[in-house]
Design a protein around this motif. Structure first.
Motif, PDB file in Angstrom:
ATOM      1  N   ALA A 285      -0.794  -6.330  10.345  1.00  0.00           N
ATOM      2  CA  ALA A 285      -1.314  -7.341   9.416  1.00  0.00           C
ATOM      3  C   ALA A 285      -2.841  -7.382   9.449  1.00  0.00           C
ATOM      4  CB  ALA A 285      -0.732  -8.708   9.763  1.00  0.00           C
ATOM      5  N   CYS A 286      -3.409  -7.327  10.654  1.00  0.00           N
ATOM      6  CA  CYS A 286      -4.873  -7.343  10.789  1.00  0.00           C
ATOM      7  C   CYS A 286      -5.499  -6.097  10.159  1.00  0.00           C
ATOM      8  CB  CYS A 286      -5.270  -7.447  12.255  1.00  0.00           C
ATOM      9  SG  CYS A 286      -4.955  -9.069  12.986  1.00  0.00           S
ATOM     10  N   TYR A 287      -4.823  -4.960  10.317  1.00  0.00           N
ATOM     11  CA  TYR A 287      -5.318  -3.730   9.691  1.00  0.00           C
ATOM     12  C   TYR A 287      -5.375  -3.885   8.171  1.00  0.00           C
ATOM     13  CZ  TYR A 287      -5.206   0.924   7.674  1.00  0.00           C
ATOM     14  OH  TYR A 287      -5.466   2.027   6.890  1.00  0.00           O
ATOM     15  N   LEU A 288      -4.317  -4.412   7.583  1.00  0.00           N
ATOM     16  CA  LEU A 288      -4.279  -4.576   6.125  1.00  0.00           C
ATOM     17  C   LEU A 288      -5.347  -5.551   5.653  1.00  0.00           C
ATOM     18  CD1 LEU A 288      -0.415  -4.682   5.521  1.00  0.00           C
ATOM     19  CD2 LEU A 288      -1.971  -2.758   5.155  1.00  0.00           C
ATOM     20  N   ASN A 293      -7.821  -2.701   1.042  1.00  0.00           N
ATOM     21  CA  ASN A 293      -7.443  -1.703   0.039  1.00  0.00           C
ATOM     22  C   ASN A 293      -6.103  -2.124  -0.543  1.00  0.00           C
ATOM     23  OD1 ASN A 293      -6.098   0.684  -1.071  1.00  0.00           O
ATOM     24  ND2 ASN A 293      -7.846   1.835  -0.265  1.00  0.00           N
ATOM     25  N   MET A 294      -6.096  -2.493  -1.823  1.00  0.00           N
ATOM     26  CA  MET A 294      -4.911  -3.083  -2.424  1.00  0.00           C
ATOM     27  C   MET A 294      -3.714  -2.154  -2.365  1.00  0.00           C
ATOM     28  SD  MET A 294      -3.562  -5.741  -3.541  1.00  0.00           S
ATOM     29  CE  MET A 294      -5.063  -6.731  -3.603  1.00  0.00           C
ATOM     30  N   ARG A 295      -3.927  -0.864  -2.593  1.00  0.00           N
ATOM     31  CA  ARG A 295      -2.800   0.067  -2.556  1.00  0.00           C
ATOM     32  C   ARG A 295      -2.201   0.145  -1.152  1.00  0.00           C
ATOM     33  NH1 ARG A 295      -5.144   5.481  -5.127  1.00  0.00           N
ATOM     34  NH2 ARG A 295      -6.903   4.782  -3.853  1.00  0.00           N
ATOM     35  N   LEU A 301       2.948  -3.756   3.012  1.00  0.00           N
ATOM     36  CA  LEU A 301       3.919  -4.835   2.819  1.00  0.00           C
ATOM     37  C   LEU A 301       5.311  -4.286   2.546  1.00  0.00           C
ATOM     38  CD1 LEU A 301       1.799  -7.354   0.700  1.00  0.00           C
ATOM     39  CD2 LEU A 301       2.479  -7.583   3.096  1.00  0.00           C
ATOM     40  N   VAL A 302       5.370  -3.205   1.782  1.00  0.00           N
ATOM     41  CA  VAL A 302       6.669  -2.585   1.487  1.00  0.00           C
ATOM     42  C   VAL A 302       7.290  -2.025   2.759  1.00  0.00           C
ATOM     43  CG1 VAL A 302       7.805  -0.661   0.306  1.00  0.00           C
ATOM     44  CG2 VAL A 302       6.145  -2.071  -0.918  1.00  0.00           C
ATOM     45  N   ILE A 303       6.490  -1.275   3.534  1.00  0.00           N
ATOM     46  CA  ILE A 303       7.002  -0.702   4.789  1.00  0.00           C
ATOM     47  C   ILE A 303       7.423  -1.805   5.747  1.00  0.00           C
ATOM     48  CG2 ILE A 303       6.358   0.624   6.836  1.00  0.00           C
ATOM     49  CD1 ILE A 303       4.560   2.311   5.029  1.00  0.00           C
TER      50      ILE A 303
END
Length: 479
Positions: A285-288, A293-295, A301-303
């Motif tokens: 979560a912190c990485y995202l 980067n939206m993609r 989130l999907v994974i």
């Protein structure tokens, strides 16, 4: 004959040294004869220790690096060497501090003028005042317990600012950290494949089996203090190595990071530690959040959703013990979770009139040792935050949690506009690892344990240093 004559002449002209050497040899021989292997090892260890102390005092940076090494190895070594190695971290930190104080080098103490140092001192002062908490039962318990709660933090953070504040130092720490984690994984795989050795089996027989043999299956603990710390440490290394692999341009190094990330993830699985899964969740979560980067956010989130659905809503792989054990982390009716909730309800009633808690060291193993009949000593404190809440009260818990969130906020702001991809991914890796540990500490006592504690405190420092790293790069470019 000529050689014998030379030896005789040497002995004759150096009679006192010769007698001294022979007497020393005799003493050593008698010591080994009566003391056995331990005495022989002591003879080897003493000169090594003297050399090590001299080196640390002369070059205190090596003291800090040795703290990292002992953070990984000390607990495991106690299974083989009957010595109080738990205090080795304290001794190394004191020696490192002495090396700084008596060094002929001048250290830039302006580096200590920052919010992280202020928060560290503030937290230690709060825990220091817990000595006079009227609920506290034992000064000895405070002394032993405060080390993991705030004292190590008070030592490690300023020493890192003074001794290891360059990007090269960060790279050195990362290589040492991931190398020791890889060693821990391989040791754990050996345990998993061939079973514990005689020293590890003795540790299990002495009480470790209660929490490390479940349903006839071994929860692998490697050379760490326990399976919980092994699993969390492996998850921490997996997050950091995985993110470093994404930012690495050189194929050989990328493959090495990927290998460490995957093997560490496997180490987490065989530990049977459910809480370690949340290091991965929090780190991801912190990485995202940091990558912005939206993609990648959508893909992540999907994974994450697929992984959650696989564990929560399917029974695929249920026959595999590691998957089955991990799946219970998401079961709201899990027996151990219900016990924890009930314990927290009891603690809430107890602490309702105790805003400063029951005193540092009043719960857990130190409470059982020094005040075994007290309420907190008889109540399980499985979570780091529950421990802080129970021992320092709601005031201490709020101060501690707000400090951690503030540090994470500073780290995010310092990463936000970083441009060089290699540096940015290093910062995101340690930021995400820290976030994962902070989240997972709700389920286990991670922050105050080794090696996680020393790594967390050191990486907190590096979250404050990206601007200096950029300045150093710029100076090298124009020098």
């Amino acid at each position: 004959m000529e050689a014998q004559r030379n030896i005789w002449l040497f002995a004759k002209t150096n009679i006192l040294p010769t007698i001294g050497i022979l007497a020393l040899a005799a003493v050593l021989a008698v010591g080994v004869a009566y003391g056995g292997l331990l005495v022989a090892l002591a003879y080897i260890a003493i000169p090594c220790a003297i050399f090590g102390v001299s080196l640390i005092v002369a070059k205190p940076k090596y003291g800090l690096l040795t703290v990292v090494v002992f953070g990984f190895l000390a607990n495991g070594l106690t299974r083989y060497v009957p010595a109080p190695l738990g205090l080795s971290i304290d001794l190394l930190l004191v020696l490192t501090l002495l090396g700084v104080l008596f060094s002929q080098r001048s250290f830039d103490t302006k580096q200590l003028n920052n919010s992280l140092t202020i928060l560290t001192v503030l937290w230690f002062v709060y825990t220091l005042f817990e000595i006079v908490n009227p609920e506290a039962r034992s000064l000895q318990a405070w002394f032993y317990a405060v080390r993991g709660v705030s004292l190590y933090m008070l030592f490690i953070i300023p020493l890192t600012f003074l001794l290891m504040r360059s990007e090269k130092d960060l790279d050195m720490l990362l290589m040492l950290w991931l190398g020791l984690s890889l060693l821990g994984t391989l040791w754990g795989i050996r345990q998993f494949a061939f079973g514990p050795d005689s020293a590890e089996q003795a540790w299990l027989n002495a009480g470790g089996a209660v929490t490390h043999i479940l349903f006839g299956k071994l929860r692998v603990f490697s050379f760490y203090s326990d399976a919980g710390q092994f699993g969390a440490s492996q998850a921490h290394a997996s997050v950091v190595a995985g993110i470093l692999a994404m930012g690495e341009r050189r194929l050989s190094r990328r493959l090495i990071f990927i290998f460490i990330a995957l093997l560490s993830f496997y180490g987490m699985l065989i530990s049977g530690t459910r809480g370690a899964f949340f290091v991965i969740v929090g780190g991801g979560a912190c990485y995202l959040i940091a990558i912005r980067n939206m993609r990648l956010i959508i893909l992540g989130l999907v994974i994450g959703g697929l992984a959650f659905g696989f564990l929560k809503y399917t029974t695929i792989g249920q026959s595999n013990y590691q998957i089955n054990r991990l799946r219970t982390a998401l079961d709201p009716n899990d027996a151990s979770l219900l016990v924890r909730i009930e314990n927290q309800r009891k603690l809430a009633d107890f602490l309702a009139t105790r805003p400063f808690g029951g005193g540092i060291g009043s719960g857990g193993s130190w409470g059982q040792r020094f005040s075994p009949n007290s309420f907190l000593a008889q109540t399980a404190l499985d979570s780091w935050y529950v421990k802080i809440w129970a021992e320092s009260g709601i005031v201490g818990l709020v101060l501690h949690v707000c400090s951690l969130l503030f540090i994470m906020g500073i780290g995010f702001l310092n990463i936000y506009n970083l441009q060089p991809p290699d540096l940015k991914y290093k910062m995101i890796a340690i930021f995400s690892g820290l976030g994962g540990i902070i989240l997972a500490s709700y389920g286990n006592q991670l922050l105050g344990q080794m090696p996680t504690g020393v790594l967390v405190y050191m990486t907190m420092v590096y979250l404050y240093l990206p601007k200096q790293f950029l300045d150093d790069r710029q100076n090298k470019l124009y020098s």
